[in-house]
Enzyme design. Structure first.
Site, PDB file in Angstrom:
ATOM      1  N   TRP A 102     -30.538 -91.787  18.918  1.00  0.00           N
ATOM      2  CA  TRP A 102     -31.682 -90.940  18.571  1.00  0.00           C
ATOM      3  C   TRP A 102     -31.684 -89.631  19.346  1.00  0.00           C
ATOM      4  O   TRP A 102     -32.056 -88.583  18.793  1.00  0.00           O
ATOM      5  CB  TRP A 102     -33.002 -91.696  18.746  1.00  0.00           C
ATOM      6  CG  TRP A 102     -33.140 -92.781  17.713  1.00  0.00           C
ATOM      7  CD1 TRP A 102     -33.153 -94.129  17.927  1.00  0.00           C
ATOM      8  CD2 TRP A 102     -33.239 -92.607  16.284  1.00  0.00           C
ATOM      9  NE1 TRP A 102     -33.245 -94.801  16.729  1.00  0.00           N
ATOM     10  CE2 TRP A 102     -33.304 -93.900  15.715  1.00  0.00           C
ATOM     11  CE3 TRP A 102     -33.272 -91.503  15.444  1.00  0.00           C
ATOM     12  CZ2 TRP A 102     -33.402 -94.107  14.324  1.00  0.00           C
ATOM     13  CZ3 TRP A 102     -33.374 -91.702  14.062  1.00  0.00           C
ATOM     14  CH2 TRP A 102     -33.441 -92.988  13.531  1.00  0.00           C
ATOM     15  N   ASP A 174     -38.963 -88.264  23.543  1.00  0.00           N
ATOM     16  CA  ASP A 174     -39.136 -89.067  22.330  1.00  0.00           C
ATOM     17  C   ASP A 174     -39.498 -90.475  22.796  1.00  0.00           C
ATOM     18  O   ASP A 174     -38.679 -91.178  23.390  1.00  0.00           O
ATOM     19  CB  ASP A 174     -37.829 -89.070  21.531  1.00  0.00           C
ATOM     20  CG  ASP A 174     -37.875 -89.969  20.291  1.00  0.00           C
ATOM     21  OD1 ASP A 174     -38.922 -90.613  20.059  1.00  0.00           O
ATOM     22  OD2 ASP A 174     -36.868 -90.027  19.567  1.00  0.00           O
ATOM     23  N   LYS A 198     -43.183 -98.059  15.118  1.00  0.00           N
ATOM     24  CA  LYS A 198     -42.665 -99.050  16.055  1.00  0.00           C
ATOM     25  C   LYS A 198     -43.813 -99.693  16.839  1.00  0.00           C
ATOM     26  O   LYS A 198     -43.995-100.893  16.799  1.00  0.00           O
ATOM     27  CB  LYS A 198     -41.670 -98.418  17.034  1.00  0.00           C
ATOM     28  CG  LYS A 198     -40.241 -98.286  16.523  1.00  0.00           C
ATOM     29  CD  LYS A 198     -40.030 -97.214  15.489  1.00  0.00           C
ATOM     30  CE  LYS A 198     -38.619 -97.116  14.984  1.00  0.00           C
ATOM     31  NZ  LYS A 198     -37.996 -95.823  15.200  1.00  0.00           N
TER      32      LYS A 198
HETATM   33  C1  LIG Z   1     -37.117 -94.810  14.795  1.00  0.00           C
HETATM   34  C2  LIG Z   1     -36.860 -93.726  15.759  1.00  0.00           C
HETATM   35  C3  LIG Z   1     -36.748 -92.382  15.359  1.00  0.00           C
HETATM   36  C4  LIG Z   1     -36.794 -91.946  13.907  1.00  0.00           C
HETATM   37  O1  LIG Z   1     -38.055 -92.117  13.385  1.00  0.00           O
HETATM   38  P1  LIG Z   1     -38.385 -91.654  11.891  1.00  0.00           P
HETATM   39  O2  LIG Z   1     -39.864 -91.842  11.857  1.00  0.00           O
HETATM   40  O3  LIG Z   1     -37.654 -92.560  10.970  1.00  0.00           O
HETATM   41  O4  LIG Z   1     -38.005 -90.247  11.721  1.00  0.00           O
HETATM   42  C5  LIG Z   1     -36.543 -91.423  16.338  1.00  0.00           C
HETATM   43  N1  LIG Z   1     -36.467 -91.752  17.632  1.00  0.00           N
HETATM   44  C6  LIG Z   1     -36.551 -93.024  18.047  1.00  0.00           C
HETATM   45  C7  LIG Z   1     -36.452 -93.330  19.508  1.00  0.00           C
HETATM   46  C8  LIG Z   1     -36.756 -94.048  17.132  1.00  0.00           C
HETATM   47  O5  LIG Z   1     -36.858 -95.312  17.553  1.00  0.00           O
END
Ligand SMILES: *Cc1c(COP(=O)(O)O)cnc(C)c1O
Length: 363
Positions: A102, A174, A198
């Site tokens: 990511w 993030d 999540k």
């Molecule tokens: C799932 C995830 C993403 C991507 O998320 P989307 O909502 O599908 O764009 C980005 N960063 C992390 C750490 C993730 O777990």
């Protein structure tokens, strides 16, 4: 049939109590005589809801007043692009730490909008990501718009044991797969963002927490709808927000407060993760997780079977045992159990029991 334990990495399990409340008030929400999905986002009821969601989140995470909280459409990937558009002036650079899938995606999405530089890439000689890298603040470009990193790599199961030190450069994280899993010192950050699906609520919603002074930066030429400051001024009601996702997120925040807050969740989450890692480590090589101990994620636990030929059987039998979505990400294979806040300790106990039994039968 009853609800199974769902280990999906995302969209992920939601607390059962939250789903039951949503079910009970799906047709008639509060005094509205209509579903929350059917009422105006500009009505008093929804405005009260989003205000309460923000207040509960601020209380849970101890977010100071000089940070704005935004509820935006879309996911974390969109924020990868919005970050440089909003915080980097034309010609300015931004530094990135790559610790897995990511954080690498974040660089790729930012590239068209800012001069990105990868400060550290933690891949080992085989391209594997097994530990959170050390970040030396002296190596950060003092003129960088920000330093970006991913606190928890959802696919590789690598979590920073501590928030890195970015010196005077604003740090942006993030937190899609680890937000709300334990207390966090928000003051260490210029910005924090997370896709909701999540550990917050359903997909379609992204949460941004950003220091208000950074919103005054010029940024790149961009539409108003892509401008964080415009969303902040409008209280996340610049245009129709994902109302049902915000409603469910609000229920999750209230549930977390009722559970006792993030200190309590941290203790539970640590116990859940320890239990699973212990089972893997005690399996005499039947199962393995090669991530360095200090960087092991509490939320996402990838693991491998000593014999890859057993993966399909493991998935089939675990599903029959009421343990869902244990397949690893296609990028690295193997298996993965995600243990977000909504996963009860009983779910981890059931998984560990199943793994022990499977190993005895197939070992
Ligand atoms: C799932 C995830 C993403 C991507 O998320 P989307 O909502 O599908 O764009 C980005 N960063 C992390 C750490 C993730 O777990």
């Amino acid at each position: 049939m009853s609800r199974a334990f769902n280990f999906c990495a995302g969209p992920a399990a939601l607390p059962e109590a939250v789903l039951r409340q949503a079910q009970a008030e799906l047709l008639e929400w509060g005094a509205e005589r209509a579903s929350v999905m059917e009422v105006s986002h500009r009505g008093a009821a929804f405005e009260a809801l989003i205000a309460q969601a923000e207040a509960d989140l601020r209380a849970l995470m101890d977010i100071p007043d000089d940070y704005a909280v935004l509820f935006l459409q879309g996911g974390a990937t969109q924020q990868f692009a919005l970050l440089p558009m909003n915080l980097a002036a034309p010609g300015q650079g931004a530094d990135y730490v790559v610790s897995g899938h990511w954080s690498a995606r974040a660089v790729a999405e930012a590239d068209p909008h800012v001069r990105t530089r990868v400060l550290v890439d933690a891949a080992d000689s085989e391209g594997r990501y097994l530990q959170a890298p050390l970040v030396d603040p002296a190596t950060i470009d003092a003129d960088a718009a920000y330093l970006h990193y991913c606190h928890n790599e959802t696919i590789h199961g690598v979590e920073f044991p501590e928030v890195p030190d970015s010196g005077d450069v604003p740090l942006v994280g993030d937190f899609s797969s680890t937000i709300l899993s334990r207390p966090l010192d928000v003051r260490r950050f210029g910005g924090i963002y997370a896709g909701a699906q999540k550990n917050i609520g359903p997909s379609g919603l992204a949460l941004v927490i950003v220091r208000r002074d950074l919103l005054e930066r010029a940024g790149q030429p961009r539409a108003r709808v892509l401008t964080w400051a415009a969303h902040a001024r409008a209280g996340s009601l610049l245009h129709t927000p994902p109302t049902f996702s915000i409603y469910l997120a609000a229920l999750v925040f209230a549930w977390l407060r009722e559970m006792g807050g993030l200190e309590v969740m941290a203790a539970v989450n640590q116990r859940k993760a320890q239990r699973l890692y212990q089972a893997i480590d005690a399996s005499e090589g039947f199962y393995a997780n090669p991530v360095e101990a200090a960087s092991r994620s509490w939320m996402n636990v990838p693991f491998w079977l000593h014999d890859e030929g057993l993966v399909a059987t493991f998935l089939e039998e675990s599903r029959e045992a009421g343990l869902l979505a244990l397949k690893g990400h296609r990028e690295i294979g193997g298996l993965r159990a995600s243990l977000y806040n909504a996963m009860p300790e009983a779910g981890v106990a059931a998984l560990v029991d199943f793994m022990g039994d499977f190993a005895r039968r197939k070992g």
